[in-house]
Design an enzyme around this catalytic site. Structure first.
Site: not given
Length: 324
Positions: A58-59, A80, A111, A113, A115
């Site tokens: 993930h970025p 997203e 982190f 999550i 989004a």
């Protein structure tokens, strides 16, 4: 409709190479089967290294992807996040970036999550709250958020493929407008929805695992009991409520802290009040808690769902939550 999905496509959904291989080996799956198989694969078949590989794909939240990140996966992540950050100020993004750095320094991964549907402010607030967690708790949180992202991507993947099939079919055959044909089509959709609920589970509907947070490791050999309340009314605080607890199953945790089957592999879970008890004194002699019992309810509308109820234990505290 069951579909063949390639390993590359599964990796875009998750980011883990092992997850993608396992999913491809599962063969043609319907969208409902794919979700259940993905959950089982993610939480029971791949390891922490595979989790971290998915996280690293993930970025960082609020950032554009680096060239080293898988382009298809990264583009999906940016898409997203786009709604949440469309009107976010530069100063707000900088605050989020600063907290991302602090988070990664503490936990060793970015982190994670889901989004979708979240605002910038909501994600920043959750980042700050989760920053206070113990590393092993936060690893679980990140894994659960990753599964939410994966499920959304699987749903979109199947929807896109179904659209292609539909467009191909419609281009070669005329669309019927006869009332009886429309009723037949609608009835077919209703049958598909009914069959989706009867999809076979890949694991029992109630599961658990135990983590020893004082050691930062799984707790092996913990005796676990699952019971269900039998009575005209449910148990309540302070008194029994006119019933008894009936045993459903007993097992013990393995080297990964995961309990063996506590009940049969049933499709629909009987609604009611359940209790999972852990023999913590035997695992941790001198522990403040001689045993731990967790009571939870399953409603009629939840009988098709999965209930993962873990225990995070230390000699002087414990926590729990409903997992996937």
């Amino acid at each position: 409709m069951a579909m063949e999905i390639g390993e590359d496509e599964w990796k875009v959904c998750c980011g883990s190479s092992e997850f993608a291989k396992q999913m491809e080996m599962s063969g043609p799956l319907t969208s409902e089967e794919a979700i259940w198989t993905a959950r089982d694969t993610w939480f029971n078949l791949v390891n922490v290294t595979d989790w971290l590989e998915a996280f690293s794909a993930h970025p960082q939240i609020g950032n554009t992807p680096s060239p080293s990140i898988n382009s298809d996966f990264a583009r999906r992540s940016v898409s997203e996040q786009s709604t949440a950050f469309a009107t976010t100020s530069a100063s707000a993004l900088q605050e989020l970036a600063d907290w991302n750095v602090r988070y990664k320094q503490k936990f060793g991964f970015i982190f994670i999550i889901c989004a979708s549907g979240r605002t910038h402010a909501e994600m920043l607030q959750e980042l700050k709250e989760r920053y206070e967690n113990r590393p092993i708790v936060e690893l679980e949180n990140a894994a659960m958020e990753q599964m939410k992202i994966t499920e959304l991507r699987i749903a979109k993947l199947y929807a896109d493929k179904a659209r292609v099939v539909s467009e191909t079919d419609s281009s070669s055959s005329p669309i019927s407008t006869k009332p009886q044909d429309r009723l037949r089509i609608i009835g077919g959709h209703l049958n598909v929805a009914a069959k989706a609920k009867s999809t076979k589970r890949s694991r029992p509907p109630i599961t658990t695992h135990v983590l020893d947070v004082s050691r930062g490791a799984p707790a092996a050999g913990v005796e676990v009991h699952l019971e269900v309340w039998s009575g005209t009314t449910g148990p309540s605080f302070g008194h029994g409520g006119g019933g008894v607890w009936s045993s459903v199953g007993t097992s013990a945790t393995d080297q990964d802290g995961r309990s063996g089957p506590l009940m049969d592999l049933v499709e629909a879970l009987n609604p009611g009040t359940y209790r999972i008890s852990f023999n913590t004194a035997k695992y941790c002699p001198g522990c403040f808690f001689p045993y731990v019992s967790i009571v939870f309810q399953v409603t009629e509308s939840q009988k098709w769902e999965h209930f993962h109820v873990p225990l995070l234990l230390s000699p002087f505290s414990f926590t729990t939550y409903r997992g996937s």
